[in-house]
Every structure is written in C-alpha cells, then in structure tokens.
Design an enzyme around this catalytic site. Structure first.
Site, short mmCIF file in Angstrom:
data_model
loop_
_atom_site.label_atom_id
_atom_site.label_comp_id
_atom_site.label_asym_id
_atom_site.label_seq_id
_atom_site.Cartn_x
_atom_site.Cartn_y
_atom_site.Cartn_z
N CYS A 82 34.64 40.85 36.00
CA CYS A 82 33.17 40.78 35.97
C CYS A 82 32.61 41.69 34.87
CB CYS A 82 32.61 41.08 37.35
SG CYS A 82 30.97 40.39 37.56
N HIS A 177 35.66 38.62 41.32
CA HIS A 177 36.21 39.86 41.87
C HIS A 177 37.40 39.59 42.81
CE1 HIS A 177 32.95 42.64 40.66
NE2 HIS A 177 32.17 41.59 40.77
N GLU A 179 39.60 41.62 43.65
CA GLU A 179 39.81 42.83 44.46
C GLU A 179 38.95 42.84 45.72
OE1 GLU A 179 38.14 42.57 41.73
OE2 GLU A 179 36.29 43.74 41.90
#
Ligand code: GLN
Length: 199
Positions: A82, A177, A179
C-alpha cells in the site's frame, strides 16, 4: 541464531507491528529500521502501509531515504504494501506537493485511486505465482499501478484489469495489505529472494 536472515521493517509510520508479527512467524530475525545504520545490517526490508507522504518526510528527516534508494538499486530485496508500494514507485500521481519516493519499481502509481467513495474494501484476488488458492486482499485508501514498464511482472489484477501487485527484480509492491488478513505467501516469496541473495 547465526545464519538467520535479518529482515527489517521500515518503522517510521504505519502498520509496522503487523508486518513484524508476521515475519516473526517465518523464521527470520526482525529489526526496526529508522536510520542508515539499521539499514546497513539487514538482508531485506518490508515497507508497511500507512501514509506515504509522512513516510517520505520522515525518511528524509532521518537521513534514511537516500541510502535506502541506493540499497534498493544495489539489489536489497524489498516488499512494499500500500503506502509501501507508493514509496517504491518511480513515478507518482496524486501525490502531495513535493512528495518523493525511493524508487525501485519502474511503474507509475496513483494514490488513493479508488476515490473517497471507497475508503476500503476486501476482495479475493487470483495471484497465479502463489498457486491456485486466491488471496483475500484488504484495500484501504489504496493505490493502483497505472503504468508498468515492460520488464515489470504483473502479479495480479482486479476483475476490471487494474494492476494491484507487481514485481521487478528484487522488489515487490502490493496495493493491499496481506499482513492484515493472515496471508503469508507474499512474505514467503520475498524471503525466498532474501535467502537466495544471502546464498
Ligand atoms: N493512501 C495512503 C497513502 O497515500 C496509503 C494507504 C495505506 O497504506 N493503507 O500513503
């Protein structure tokens, strides 16, 4: 333990902890990187999501922007998510006045490309290099890649063909994202680069 790769997370702003936690599960030593000295001792770097204009300003303030650009050019494996993708773009559109990037990907990235109507959304993406199980992707005020040079590999596109994941040599950039959704495969792919470079 000797021989474990040392992987940095650029810790100026953004979702540093989420990346550090994920990397911590992948058998590497995880370090925060805020300055040139910390940059000099790592084998790979993750640039988190957050606010790219802030990451840009702080990286210049802390004197890490120039050495990081040089390290990327010298082959340091890097994964950006991002805002991290924005920081890796050679060209930026819709940046704030004077906003700079580290470079590394010969692409143009448009910030906040989904407009104010779409602050965030989630979708399943096909990412053929990661196998047939789709990636559950979380997009938050996300950028997209609007131009990619011929030697940039497109890893994934939305149904409307907008590019949201790219790779060029040692550098990988994602609009979303992983994560935040427990998706480890991009980090594992990045760590393959790190281990290959370590030999
Ligand atoms: N819109 C942010 C920027 O311009 C990126 C958002 C994110 O990293 N989730 O940096």
């Amino acid at each position: 333990m000797a021989g474990r790769p040392r992987v940095g997370v650029l810790a100026l702003q953004g979702d540093v902890r989420e990346h550090a936690a994920l990397l911590g599960e992948l058998n590497v030593d995880v370090l925060s990187v805020r300055n040139e000295r910390e940059l000099s001792i790592i084998d790979g770097l993750v640039i988190p999501g957050g606010e790219s204009s802030v990451i840009d300003k702080l990286s210049r303030l802390f004197g890490v922007a120039e050495p990081l650009s040089a390290a990327i050019r010298a082959g340091l494996p890097v994964l950006g998510t991002c805002a991290g993708l924005i920081m890796l773009a050679r060209e930026l559109s819709d940046g704030i006045s004077g906003q700079r990037t580290f470079g590394g990907l010969d692409v143009t990235v448009q910030r906040n490309a989904f407009g104010s109507q779409t602050e965030s959304f989630e979708t399943d993406l096909d990412v053929p290099v990661l196998g047939s199980t789709p990636v559950h992707a979380v997009f938050i005020r996300a950028p997209i890649v609007t131009r990619a040079a011929a030697d940039v590999t497109v890893l994934s596109q939305l149904d409307d063909r907008r590019i949201v994941a790219v790779e060029q040599g040692n550098v990988m950039g994602l609009s979303f994202h992983p994560e935040m959704s427990g998706e480890r495969r991009f980090h594992e792919r990045f760590l393959e680069r790190v281990r290959t470079r370590l030999g």
